[in-house]
Scaffold this motif. Sequence first.
Motif, mmCIF file in Angstrom:
data_model
loop_
_atom_site.group_PDB
_atom_site.id
_atom_site.type_symbol
_atom_site.label_atom_id
_atom_site.label_comp_id
_atom_site.label_asym_id
_atom_site.label_seq_id
_atom_site.Cartn_x
_atom_site.Cartn_y
_atom_site.Cartn_z
ATOM 1 N N GLY A 73 59.146 54.050 -13.862
ATOM 2 C CA GLY A 73 58.092 53.060 -13.738
ATOM 3 C C GLY A 73 56.688 53.570 -13.977
ATOM 4 O O GLY A 73 55.887 52.903 -14.639
ATOM 5 N N LEU A 129 62.922 52.339 -11.502
ATOM 6 C CA LEU A 129 62.005 52.834 -10.478
ATOM 7 C C LEU A 129 61.500 54.236 -10.814
ATOM 8 O O LEU A 129 60.314 54.536 -10.642
ATOM 9 N N ILE A 132 63.917 54.571 -2.948
ATOM 10 C CA ILE A 132 64.455 54.240 -4.265
ATOM 11 C C ILE A 132 65.969 54.074 -4.178
ATOM 12 O O ILE A 132 66.537 53.142 -4.749
ATOM 13 N N MET A 178 57.750 48.110 -10.166
ATOM 14 C CA MET A 178 57.679 48.625 -8.803
ATOM 15 C C MET A 178 57.465 50.136 -8.784
ATOM 16 O O MET A 178 57.146 50.695 -7.738
ATOM 17 N N GLY A 179 57.626 50.766 -9.926
ATOM 18 C CA GLY A 179 57.403 52.201 -10.003
ATOM 19 C C GLY A 179 55.972 52.597 -9.674
ATOM 20 O O GLY A 179 55.698 53.762 -9.402
ATOM 21 N N THR A 200 68.377 49.867 -11.906
ATOM 22 C CA THR A 200 67.266 49.764 -10.956
ATOM 23 C C THR A 200 66.710 51.136 -10.642
ATOM 24 O O THR A 200 65.489 51.347 -10.653
ATOM 25 N N TRP A 201 67.597 52.077 -10.338
ATOM 26 C CA TRP A 201 67.141 53.444 -10.077
ATOM 27 C C TRP A 201 66.367 53.992 -11.269
ATOM 28 O O TRP A 201 65.314 54.600 -11.124
ATOM 29 N N GLY A 231 62.072 47.061 -11.685
ATOM 30 C CA GLY A 231 61.944 48.419 -11.154
ATOM 31 C C GLY A 231 60.832 49.188 -11.831
ATOM 32 O O GLY A 231 60.123 49.976 -11.195
#
Length: 184
Positions: free
Chosen positions: A154, A151, A39, A29-30, A147-148, A26
């Motif tokens: 990131g 992201l 997201i 991917m940010g 994950t949140w 994540g």
Amino acid sequence: MDMFIGELITLCMMAFALGMDAFSIGLGMGFFRLRLKQIFYIGATIGLFHIMMPLLGIVVGRFLSQQFGSIASYIGGALLLLLGVQMIVTSFKDENEPLVSPIGIGLIFFALSVSLDSFSVGLSLGIYGTRTLLTILLFGFFSTVLTWGGLMLGRHFQQWLGVYSEVLGGSILLAFGLKLLFPF
């Protein structure tokens, strides 16, 4: 009650370790310009896969445990060791760019690839007879939230935290693998 608390703490640590993989990805991917709605969906999808994959692993692990008895426990410990080592080794590779975009079918492939390690851990936990509902809910919760977090953070911390988060997660799994193989 003390046994339940001990199991809860152990499962939380394992869920955190598995979620660190999703967190570190994540972070990478940010760099994509993702809306909050995207997201949310990415985290929820990864969380769902972190429920389905260990559940499948637990079912298979229980079957193996019934069929092979005590040998299955050594297999479970060895799987955690291998997974921890693999997670640590891959954290040092220079692959900052994900292979697929986290949108549509790419999100499904992405979530599946991130959650494959939770199948192996579920397999090990099924061999040891873990509490299924508690396990999958914790795995899903931690992976979704991490994950949140990955992201969202990131853009700011990807270069610094990316490698270290996977190393931490791999180290935790490695330690549990050693504990299962060599109870002390």
